[in-house]
Design an enzyme around this catalytic site. Structure first.
Site, mmCIF file in Angstrom:
data_model
loop_
_atom_site.group_PDB
_atom_site.id
_atom_site.type_symbol
_atom_site.label_atom_id
_atom_site.label_comp_id
_atom_site.label_asym_id
_atom_site.label_seq_id
_atom_site.Cartn_x
_atom_site.Cartn_y
_atom_site.Cartn_z
ATOM 1 N N TYR A 103 1.538 -8.070 -8.376
ATOM 2 C CA TYR A 103 2.412 -9.080 -7.793
ATOM 3 C C TYR A 103 2.157 -10.451 -8.435
ATOM 4 O O TYR A 103 1.196 -11.143 -8.094
ATOM 5 C CB TYR A 103 2.204 -9.177 -6.281
ATOM 6 N N HIS B 61 -1.891 2.322 -6.857
ATOM 7 C CA HIS B 61 -0.551 1.738 -6.872
ATOM 8 C C HIS B 61 0.377 2.495 -7.822
ATOM 9 O O HIS B 61 0.137 2.553 -9.029
ATOM 10 C CB HIS B 61 -0.657 0.277 -7.314
#
Length: 322
Positions: A49, A134
């Site tokens: 992010y 992830h």
């Protein structure tokens, strides 16, 4: 292990990593602060992010809070490495940040350990409560299962992380991971929402059977369910919504309106109804957005709404019971 209490609503920190648009540091800090003031105590971030920006901003706010009062998760699998950027290029994976860093997939034990160490440094915190692998299906699911998950199990045994899990958009990939490893939690993105529930068939029952909690996110389906009225230019799965999806979303919105409930409120609360769901994780781009989300999660929603949706074929009968 016994999972920490996550609360019905968690804060997803992709937005404060400049997802789709730049955000001032002050606005980012105020947004995290508004989540705290609303009673949210579970915060999720990732190196992905904003190429570490989300972790840095989130950690800067949480560093001023009592460490025992909140739960934080971040993710492993993508290592961040410095990159020469003489032309001032911007990131190409959805975040409005300079491309001064590159992501590199590394599911090895050494890569997982380095990822945790790097995240701790960016966060400025002493420990990570939950570490998710992830998006392994985006890169190499087999390597994620055979290398990364055993490494995470080892880190949990050593006490370097509290709980472990996997975050993905694919219910099938998550099912394979739950079957293959001793996970505490999964982060399920967009696959158990008011619009669609593919995870209900196999994944959620498997999680219930194995004692794996679910952090449900992406519950607005890329913004499609985020407004009381469904717009024609709404997105679904990060692309313009096709006509049949818009029609279904509008049918849901119409049913909600008959009961005095706005579509986003129903979407939030449906996402929390299944007993295996431990928390619903929602992002925000402003303090007001997260305050509104917290308000929606607390609003009363009549059981008759779910029953009406089932009667109209908008929800399966077995999904209306919470």
């Amino acid at each position: 292990m016994s999972l920490p209490e996550l609360g019905r609503l968690g804060f997803g920190a992709a937005g404060i990593g400049n997802l789709f648009r730049a955000m001032d540091d002050d606005v980012a800090a105020a947004t995290v602060g508004a989540a705290w003031d609303a009673g949210i105590r579970y915060f999720d971030t990732a190196p992905h992010y904003g190429l570490g920006l989300s972790e840095r901003r989130l950690g800067a706010v949480l560093a001023g809070k009592p460490r025992g009062d909140f739960v934080i998760s971040t993710k492993v699998g993508r290592i961040l490495e410095p990159a020469a950027n003489p032309q001032g290029a911007r990131d190409t994976e959805g975040f409005d940040v300079p491309a001064d860093t590159v992501r590199r997939w590394d599911p090895s034990e050494a890569g997982i350990r380095r990822s945790i160490e790097d995240s701790l440094e960016r966060l400025g915190l002493d420990r990570i409560d939950i570490a998710y692998l992830h998006d392994p299906d985006v890169y190499d699911l087999e390597a994620g299962i055979n290398q990364a998950l055993p490494a995470l199990e080892k880190l949990r045994e050593e006490g370097l992380v509290g709980a472990i899990g996997v975050g993905a958009n694919s219910a099938d990939a998550l099912r394979e991971c739950v079957q293959a490893a001793d996970l505490d939690l999964i982060m399920l993105a967009g696959r158990y929402t008011l619009l669609e529930q593919p995870a209900a068939a196999d994944l959620l029952p498997l999680c219930a059977e194995r004692g794996v909690g679910v952090a449900n996110c992406g519950v607005y389906n890329s913004g499609l369910l985020a407004r009381a009225e469904v717009r024609g230019d709404a997105h679904y799965n990060y692309a313009p919504a096709p006509a049949y999806i818009l029609e279904r979303a509008r049918a849901l919105a119409s049913c909600c309106a008959e009961f005095g409930v706005e579509l986003p409120t129903a979407a939030l609360q449906f996402a929390a109804k299944n007993p295996v769901v431990r928390t619903v994780v929602v992002g925000a781009g402003t303090p007001e957005q997260i305050r509104q989300t917290a308000h929606r999660m607390a609003e009363p929603v009549p059981a008759e709404l779910w029953e009406a949706m089932a009667a109209r074929g908008l929800l399966a009968e077995d999904l209306v019971r919470g």
